[in-house]
Design a protein around this motif. Sequence first.
Motif, PDB file in Angstrom:
ATOM      1  N   LEU A 166      39.991  37.116  38.300  1.00 19.64           N
ATOM      2  CA  LEU A 166      38.833  37.662  39.013  1.00 19.64           C
ATOM      3  C   LEU A 166      38.799  39.179  38.934  1.00 19.64           C
ATOM      4  CD1 LEU A 166      36.403  37.113  40.910  1.00 19.64           C
ATOM      5  CD2 LEU A 166      38.002  37.280  42.838  1.00 19.64           C
ATOM      6  N   ARG A 167      37.579  39.708  38.790  1.00 28.38           N
ATOM      7  CA  ARG A 167      37.341  41.149  38.847  1.00 28.38           C
ATOM      8  C   ARG A 167      36.233  41.420  39.852  1.00 28.38           C
ATOM      9  NH1 ARG A 167      35.025  44.975  33.883  1.00 28.38           N
ATOM     10  NH2 ARG A 167      33.821  46.388  35.224  1.00 28.38           N
ATOM     11  N   VAL A 168      36.444  42.410  40.716  1.00 21.37           N
ATOM     12  CA  VAL A 168      35.459  42.808  41.724  1.00 21.37           C
ATOM     13  C   VAL A 168      35.150  44.287  41.537  1.00 21.37           C
ATOM     14  CG1 VAL A 168      34.963  43.049  44.180  1.00 21.37           C
ATOM     15  CG2 VAL A 168      36.234  41.058  43.356  1.00 21.37           C
ATOM     16  N   ASP A 169      33.863  44.637  41.484  1.00 17.39           N
ATOM     17  CA  ASP A 169      33.422  46.018  41.316  1.00 17.39           C
ATOM     18  C   ASP A 169      32.647  46.479  42.541  1.00 17.39           C
ATOM     19  OD1 ASP A 169      33.989  46.923  38.384  1.00 17.39           O
ATOM     20  OD2 ASP A 169      33.264  44.866  38.212  1.00 17.39           O
ATOM     21  N   PHE A 170      32.944  47.691  42.984  1.00 20.88           N
ATOM     22  CA  PHE A 170      32.225  48.332  44.082  1.00 20.88           C
ATOM     23  C   PHE A 170      31.367  49.442  43.472  1.00 20.88           C
ATOM     24  CE2 PHE A 170      36.270  46.678  45.532  1.00 20.88           C
ATOM     25  CZ  PHE A 170      35.888  45.883  46.611  1.00 20.88           C
ATOM     26  N   ASN A 171      30.049  49.259  43.550  1.00 17.83           N
ATOM     27  CA  ASN A 171      29.111  50.109  42.830  1.00 17.83           C
ATOM     28  C   ASN A 171      28.349  51.018  43.799  1.00 17.83           C
ATOM     29  OD1 ASN A 171      29.499  48.436  40.288  1.00 17.83           O
ATOM     30  ND2 ASN A 171      28.623  46.900  41.654  1.00 17.83           N
ATOM     31  N   PHE A 172      28.223  52.293  43.430  1.00 18.35           N
ATOM     32  CA  PHE A 172      27.576  53.281  44.276  1.00 18.35           C
ATOM     33  C   PHE A 172      26.423  53.939  43.528  1.00 18.35           C
ATOM     34  CE2 PHE A 172      31.954  52.807  45.507  1.00 18.35           C
ATOM     35  CZ  PHE A 172      31.921  52.770  46.892  1.00 18.35           C
ATOM     36  N   ARG A 173      25.318  54.098  44.220  1.00 14.84           N
ATOM     37  CA  ARG A 173      24.130  54.742  43.650  1.00 14.84           C
ATOM     38  C   ARG A 173      24.222  56.236  43.889  1.00 14.84           C
ATOM     39  NH1 ARG A 173      18.292  52.119  43.625  1.00 14.84           N
ATOM     40  NH2 ARG A 173      16.962  53.905  43.138  1.00 14.84           N
ATOM     41  N   VAL A 228      28.227  45.062  45.543  1.00 14.37           N
ATOM     42  CA  VAL A 228      29.490  44.475  45.094  1.00 14.37           C
ATOM     43  C   VAL A 228      29.154  43.405  44.062  1.00 14.37           C
ATOM     44  CG1 VAL A 228      31.581  43.230  45.735  1.00 14.37           C
ATOM     45  CG2 VAL A 228      30.591  44.896  47.317  1.00 14.37           C
ATOM     46  N   THR A 229      29.737  43.510  42.886  1.00 13.52           N
ATOM     47  CA  THR A 229      29.546  42.509  41.841  1.00 13.52           C
ATOM     48  C   THR A 229      30.907  42.041  41.350  1.00 13.52           C
ATOM     49  OG1 THR A 229      29.424  44.239  40.136  1.00 13.52           O
ATOM     50  CG2 THR A 229      27.335  43.458  41.083  1.00 13.52           C
ATOM     51  N   GLY A 230      30.915  40.967  40.631  1.00 12.03           N
ATOM     52  CA  GLY A 230      32.181  40.444  40.142  1.00 12.03           C
ATOM     53  C   GLY A 230      32.007  39.568  38.923  1.00 12.03           C
ATOM     54  N   THR A 231      33.104  39.261  38.305  1.00 10.15           N
ATOM     55  CA  THR A 231      33.111  38.357  37.163  1.00 10.15           C
ATOM     56  C   THR A 231      34.482  37.715  37.077  1.00 10.15           C
ATOM     57  OG1 THR A 231      32.669  38.183  34.787  1.00 10.15           O
ATOM     58  CG2 THR A 231      33.896  40.100  35.506  1.00 10.15           C
ATOM     59  N   PHE A 232      34.581  36.647  36.321  1.00  4.56           N
ATOM     60  CA  PHE A 232      35.871  35.984  36.176  1.00  4.56           C
ATOM     61  C   PHE A 232      36.015  35.472  34.749  1.00  4.56           C
ATOM     62  CE2 PHE A 232      32.796  32.904  37.666  1.00  4.56           C
ATOM     63  CZ  PHE A 232      32.986  31.817  36.847  1.00  4.56           C
ATOM     64  N   GLY A 233      37.231  35.244  34.370  1.00  7.94           N
ATOM     65  CA  GLY A 233      37.518  34.745  33.033  1.00  7.94           C
ATOM     66  C   GLY A 233      38.989  34.881  32.726  1.00  7.94           C
ATOM     67  N   PHE A 234      39.411  34.270  31.624  1.00 11.20           N
ATOM     68  CA  PHE A 234      40.800  34.334  31.197  1.00 11.20           C
ATOM     69  C   PHE A 234      40.972  35.560  30.307  1.00 11.20           C
ATOM     70  CE2 PHE A 234      40.292  29.879  32.250  1.00 11.20           C
ATOM     71  CZ  PHE A 234      41.464  29.605  32.938  1.00 11.20           C
ATOM     72  N   ASN A 235      41.733  36.538  30.788  1.00 12.96           N
ATOM     73  CA  ASN A 235      42.002  37.743  30.029  1.00 12.96           C
ATOM     74  C   ASN A 235      43.501  37.992  29.996  1.00 12.96           C
ATOM     75  OD1 ASN A 235      39.213  38.955  29.535  1.00 12.96           O
ATOM     76  ND2 ASN A 235      39.173  38.642  31.749  1.00 12.96           N
ATOM     77  N   PHE A 236      43.965  38.487  28.858  1.00 14.61           N
ATOM     78  CA  PHE A 236      45.373  38.834  28.778  1.00 14.61           C
ATOM     79  C   PHE A 236      45.667  40.062  29.629  1.00 14.61           C
ATOM     80  CE2 PHE A 236      44.952  36.544  24.676  1.00 14.61           C
ATOM     81  CZ  PHE A 236      45.949  35.623  24.879  1.00 14.61           C
TER      82      PHE A 236
END
Length: 830
Positions: free
Chosen positions: A801-808, A822-830
Amino acid sequence: MRISFSLLLIFTFCFGFSQTKVSGIVVDENGEPIAFANVIFPNSTEGTITNDNGRFYLESDNSYPSIQVSFIGYQSRDIELNSTVNYDLTIELSEGEQLDEVVVYFGNRSKKNNPAIDILRKIWAKKRINGLRKFKQYEYDKYEKVEFDLNTIDSALIKSRVFKGLEFVFADLDTSRITGKTYLPIFLNEVFSKVYGNNVLQKEREDVLGNKNSGFSNNQAITAFVQDLYSDYDVYANYLKFFDKSFTSPLSRTGIDVYNYVLSDSAYIDNKWCYHIIYYPRRKNELTFKGDFWVNDTTYALKKINLQVTKSANINWVKEIYIEQDFEVVNDSVFLLKRDYMLSDFALNKKESSKGIYGKRTTVYDNYEFNQPKTDEFYKTASDPFDPRVFQRDSVFWSNNRLESLNKDESGIYTLLDTLKTVPKFKTYYNLVSILSSGYVEIDKWNIDIGNIYGTFGFNDAEGVRLRGGARTYFGQNDPWRLEGYMAYGFMDKKVKHGFSAKFLLDKKSRLIISGGNRRDIEQLGLSLTATNDVLGRSVASSSVLTVGNNDRLTNINLSTLNLEAEPFKNFRLRFGGSFRTLSSALPEAFNLDYVDPESPSGISSEVKQFDLTTTLIYTPGKRTIGYGVERRDVNDEYATLLFNYTRGLEGFLESDFSYAKYQFSYTQPWQIGGFGRLLSTVEMGKTTEAVPLSLLNVIPGNQTLFTLYNTFPNLDFYEFVTDTYISLHLEQNFNGRIFSRIPIIRDWNLREVVGLRGAWGQLSDENIALNSPTNIPLTAPTDKIYWEYSFGISNIFKILRVDFNFRGNYLENPEARPFSVTGTFGFNF
């Protein structure tokens, strides 16, 4: 690569002739493991170093009566071996180094007064003139074999229900000389080639003369994964790239900042006096190795080197990485790479008992010849590695050209896989893995794949719940033509949508491809500044179940295309085509595409019919692909992409509404910033001449979904900024845990830091504002000041899991502006 790796993880659950073997753990007087202790066979150059947990495994083809164990600050010990196989030893070292031991360490951990670092500096000074660099021209034979094995096989696994009826595959098992684990070979690929190089012209040519594959020979995902996994590397380089990560080389100029070096010994190897240096990391969680190397005392060229990634390194799904290289002495001053071996142990976790898959690559080099000039034209006309004859070499060819013979396990892979393919249970496992990897269900008797299964379900404000099903022709990974299509149904608008495409490879050498298709669907336009006319594609924003704010700015699209594409030079593609689009709002009450139309009875039109001619140039230097059919697969991701697109709208042709010209350019470049991780950058710019309706303008790509989408602005709503002239910049730096690895407690979580910065400037002419005045959304562009955002992200949470905190950064006065998201994404990463 992510999908290919997940395939290997799933397969993990579905599927020795050495004279001396010894394993165990080295501890101190309190029973605490001693990491990086030196374990060797006395009076030899054979040895290893304990891992982070103090464990080791050592194996030799020779017989030895004892091992020697030592570490700085501890008394060295000689351990007698009672038999040829000695497992699970516990060896205790006492504090207080003795000076009369056989193995004496010179130097210390500091950079000052350390003879090991003095030798290292001489290696730096000589590395540019060692090896192949000493000659104007060179050529050599190259033999490579890649193998995958199931490992940590025990009686419980053999007797499990998963392998019921497949017990015969375990008849012949062997033990890894690196880890001491039992393994079963399941895949083997052999390649023999001839390599020619010119250091003056800075050019190299590799002619693949033979390629033999067992196992998953028709699975392009597996083949691509293997190609990307085992790319070439140079141990003399400052950083070595594996699994999308940059590891600091022990021979790097920055190595003294992350490694401890110890001059351990010196001895003759092949009649050359060499120094033995041991190295190990100063800190945990960094992308470093532990191991040792032997270096000549006059040329300061490597004779042999071992590298092993520490278990604490911030890398997922890989329990072990072990590399060894041996160099051949050609004459008194030339040392050339003779053999390169790499082993990777893939597993869900790094526990000793966890089951996984070995990936092993062995490359052997021989028959070096030098200073035999070739013309410049010679290097431009490399042989075709996909020539069918390359894959049909007989046993005589392989007997003559294998530079290293197959062992009994490797020789048995071909027979084993031929047998397994006839077993229904194995075919079921293989089909399941293939579906999860590619997203398609194979119907072999019809040569059709059903899918993509990952696009079956969707939801948006116009269609409500949406179901989609599709299919494609598939005879093999190198098909010269392919038909593909889908149908979808929205339960809210009660409409059927469809898409269909056809591609034909007319000439393999120039990659001349004719393609076309039709698509009638609902789409979120404006998600990309340099959009393509893909008749099968669909953005995440059009199907996202969860969104921020009103996601009602969707468009009905009826698109037909016809294109001709060629690749006149490697990695340079030229595409010319035409498209006809009909565009209208999918939810006119909430979002309309109205524009001024004097020829309409009402003076306003809400639908656009447009015919365009498009010329596209795409240059991808350094890109590597596999396959020679109409569709190829990329096997690396570190190449740049330069794209230029020219679109000409023709008014009147096929009742087309507008005449205009659009120029677009984008440049995407990944950068490996040494030990600081990976920076991804994208610059885009474009201009549209003459006045056109909103559906043909350039929208600064917002993102109202909860997914992190690179090259979009997560704090912008769709259509918040509209332009006819624009420029944008996106920067995303992934530090791969370099900062978190220095913070106590947090460093044990193996988190990774991601920082983003993005901005856009654009303008919208008065003519375009006037033409689109009837639309019910504000038409503004970031003209007065550059719109910008920044973000901080944490990735590798639970490894997926990856979570991003985004500011304007500005334009906060805009109606319903979102200052934070707040956005996020997931996947198999080394």
